[in-house]
Design a protein around this motif. Structure first.
Motif, PDB file in Angstrom:
ATOM      1  N   PRO A  22     -80.260  38.539  43.221  1.00 42.24           N
ATOM      2  CA  PRO A  22     -80.592  39.033  44.564  1.00 42.24           C
ATOM      3  C   PRO A  22     -80.902  37.873  45.513  1.00 42.24           C
ATOM      4  N   GLU A  23     -80.575  38.056  46.782  1.00 43.15           N
ATOM      5  CA  GLU A  23     -80.736  36.967  47.748  1.00 43.15           C
ATOM      6  C   GLU A  23     -82.190  36.706  48.118  1.00 43.15           C
ATOM      7  N   ASN A  24     -82.988  37.720  48.277  1.00 46.88           N
ATOM      8  CA  ASN A  24     -84.402  37.550  48.627  1.00 46.88           C
ATOM      9  C   ASN A  24     -85.279  38.108  47.508  1.00 46.88           C
ATOM     10  N   PRO A  25     -85.419  37.363  46.406  1.00 44.54           N
ATOM     11  CA  PRO A  25     -86.178  37.902  45.273  1.00 44.54           C
ATOM     12  C   PRO A  25     -87.682  37.849  45.523  1.00 44.54           C
ATOM     13  N   ASP A  26     -88.373  38.841  44.978  1.00 47.20           N
ATOM     14  CA  ASP A  26     -89.827  38.800  45.034  1.00 47.20           C
ATOM     15  C   ASP A  26     -90.336  37.933  43.881  1.00 47.20           C
ATOM     16  N   PHE A  27     -91.643  37.887  43.701  1.00 48.50           N
ATOM     17  CA  PHE A  27     -92.244  36.993  42.716  1.00 48.50           C
ATOM     18  C   PHE A  27     -91.785  37.315  41.295  1.00 48.50           C
ATOM     19  N   TYR A  28     -91.804  38.573  40.918  1.00 46.06           N
ATOM     20  CA  TYR A  28     -91.430  38.961  39.562  1.00 46.06           C
ATOM     21  C   TYR A  28     -89.931  38.778  39.306  1.00 46.06           C
ATOM     22  N   THR A  29     -89.127  38.963  40.320  1.00 49.96           N
ATOM     23  CA  THR A  29     -87.695  38.713  40.172  1.00 49.96           C
ATOM     24  C   THR A  29     -87.430  37.232  39.978  1.00 49.96           C
ATOM     25  N   GLN A  30     -88.186  36.384  40.658  1.00 50.61           N
ATOM     26  CA  GLN A  30     -88.042  34.945  40.459  1.00 50.61           C
ATOM     27  C   GLN A  30     -88.421  34.539  39.040  1.00 50.61           C
ATOM     28  N   ILE A  31     -89.483  35.139  38.522  1.00 47.27           N
ATOM     29  CA  ILE A  31     -89.873  34.867  37.137  1.00 47.27           C
ATOM     30  C   ILE A  31     -88.774  35.321  36.186  1.00 47.27           C
ATOM     31  N   ALA A  32     -88.219  36.497  36.417  1.00 43.18           N
ATOM     32  CA  ALA A  32     -87.144  37.008  35.563  1.00 43.18           C
ATOM     33  C   ALA A  32     -85.906  36.124  35.651  1.00 43.18           C
ATOM     34  N   MET A  33     -85.625  35.584  36.820  1.00 48.09           N
ATOM     35  CA  MET A  33     -84.471  34.689  36.955  1.00 48.09           C
ATOM     36  C   MET A  33     -84.668  33.423  36.133  1.00 48.09           C
ATOM     37  N   VAL A  34     -85.857  32.856  36.171  1.00 52.93           N
ATOM     38  CA  VAL A  34     -86.145  31.646  35.394  1.00 52.93           C
ATOM     39  C   VAL A  34     -86.095  31.955  33.898  1.00 52.93           C
ATOM     40  N   VAL A  35     -86.685  33.077  33.502  1.00 52.75           N
ATOM     41  CA  VAL A  35     -86.674  33.460  32.086  1.00 52.75           C
ATOM     42  C   VAL A  35     -85.246  33.733  31.616  1.00 52.75           C
ATOM     43  N   GLY A  36     -84.453  34.401  32.442  1.00 51.27           N
ATOM     44  CA  GLY A  36     -83.074  34.695  32.070  1.00 51.27           C
ATOM     45  C   GLY A  36     -82.249  33.442  31.878  1.00 51.27           C
ATOM     46  N   GLU A  37     -82.368  32.498  32.804  1.00 51.90           N
ATOM     47  CA  GLU A  37     -81.626  31.239  32.652  1.00 51.90           C
ATOM     48  C   GLU A  37     -82.126  30.455  31.446  1.00 51.90           C
ATOM     49  N   GLY A  38     -83.437  30.467  31.233  1.00 50.84           N
ATOM     50  CA  GLY A  38     -83.994  29.781  30.069  1.00 50.84           C
ATOM     51  C   GLY A  38     -83.509  30.382  28.763  1.00 50.84           C
ATOM     52  N   LEU A  39     -83.457  31.705  28.695  1.00 46.06           N
ATOM     53  CA  LEU A  39     -82.968  32.370  27.483  1.00 46.06           C
ATOM     54  C   LEU A  39     -81.497  32.062  27.227  1.00 46.06           C
ATOM     55  N   PHE A  40     -80.702  31.999  28.293  1.00 47.05           N
ATOM     56  CA  PHE A  40     -79.283  31.686  28.126  1.00 47.05           C
ATOM     57  C   PHE A  40     -79.105  30.300  27.513  1.00 47.05           C
ATOM     58  N   TYR A  41     -79.768  29.307  28.085  1.00 44.44           N
ATOM     59  CA  TYR A  41     -79.610  27.945  27.566  1.00 44.44           C
ATOM     60  C   TYR A  41     -80.277  27.774  26.212  1.00 44.44           C
TER      61      TYR A  41
END
Length: 87
Positions: A41-60
């Protein structure tokens, strides 16, 4: 060698499942468009930002963790054995 394979496989499966969940929630805007590989999403809220970081971390972690146990650990063990045989 089987234990290293299963450790790598366990990392790949669990981290891959976590990435699939996060990508399904945040990177699938509709069923007609790109799924799991869309954009965040283009304008993520705080929890979406955390999920984005966790998702990228899980992928790598899934990719690098599996490669570490499938390639790096056996290579180090073989090098250790070759060095011990050389002495």
């Amino acid at each position: 060698m089987a234990d290293e394979f299963m450790k790598g496989f366990g990392i790949l499966v669990t981290a891959g499942l976590g990435w699939l969940v996060v990508a399904g929630w945040y990177k699938t805007p509709s069923f007609q468009g790109p799924q799991l590989l869309g954009t965040y999403p283009e304008n993520p809220d705080f929890y979406t930002q955390i999920a984005m970081v966790v998702g990228e971390g899980l992928f790598y972690f899934a990719i690098l963790g599996a490669l570490a146990f499938w390639v790096l650990v056996p290579a180090i063990n073989q090098a250790r054995e070759a060095y011990a045989d050389r002495k």
